[in-house]
Motif scaffolding. Sequence first.
Motif, short mmCIF file in Angstrom:
data_model
loop_
_atom_site.label_atom_id
_atom_site.label_comp_id
_atom_site.label_asym_id
_atom_site.label_seq_id
_atom_site.Cartn_x
_atom_site.Cartn_y
_atom_site.Cartn_z
N ASP A 1 -88.45 -60.17 73.44
CA ASP A 1 -87.89 -59.39 74.55
C ASP A 1 -88.69 -59.57 75.84
N HIS B 1 -92.88 -52.75 67.72
CA HIS B 1 -91.95 -52.71 66.58
C HIS B 1 -91.44 -51.28 66.35
N GLY C 1 -88.66 -50.55 68.67
CA GLY C 1 -87.49 -51.41 68.58
C GLY C 1 -87.56 -52.62 69.50
N VAL C 2 -88.78 -53.02 69.86
CA VAL C 2 -88.99 -54.13 70.78
C VAL C 2 -89.66 -55.29 70.03
N THR D 1 -84.59 -53.25 65.82
CA THR D 1 -84.32 -52.81 67.19
C THR D 1 -84.14 -51.29 67.29
N GLU D 2 -84.42 -50.59 66.21
CA GLU D 2 -84.31 -49.12 66.19
C GLU D 2 -85.61 -48.46 66.60
N ASN E 1 -83.16 -60.48 63.85
CA ASN E 1 -81.80 -60.02 64.12
C ASN E 1 -81.28 -58.98 63.13
#
Length: 188
Positions: A152, A144, A147-148, A15-16, A10
């Motif tokens: 997910d 990664h 951003g995954v 997530t970028e 988190n």
Amino acid sequence: MPVLPIVTYNDPVLTEQAEEIEEDSPELQTLIDNMLETMYNADGVGLAAPQIGRSIKLFVMDTDSMIEDGEVPYGPMVFINPLILEKKGNKVPMEEGCLSIPEVNDKVFRPETVVIEFFDRDFNKHRLEANGWTSRVIQHEYDHLEGVLFLDYLSAFKKRMHKKELKSIEEGEKKIKYPVVPKNTVEK
């Protein structure tokens, strides 16, 4: 070589979309060495730069401990500015985990084979077609950079099953056997 703290679940850096690496430098080579050391220290088989708080297109891996009969051992590998060209074959379920989401595992369906282009640590360009665990780890680490997270890919039901564990990680309550960095304290 120092072991770097790993960013946990988190944190926004996970997530970028990562940025391209423009050129080689002594700092990049040191970062690669430190990432490999960090991965081995955490008993991992892959580690992407966003997991250590750096939003750049870089990951390292060593799947030799996981390969099965017929799979090729590659030893430690470095992927700079990778690009997946093709995913092919049946989607196969395999148990996945992540150093940024410690002790949370679940089945993820991924294609059996991946074709990827990348630069190694000496900035030599390669094209690799990989299967089995090597393909799986490449796809996981590549995610990664996009951003995954493996979470997910899970259904809402499966995500709810992990809610308590994820909250424990997010709030820093989970005991983790390798150095981690608390959420939102990473230098961008």
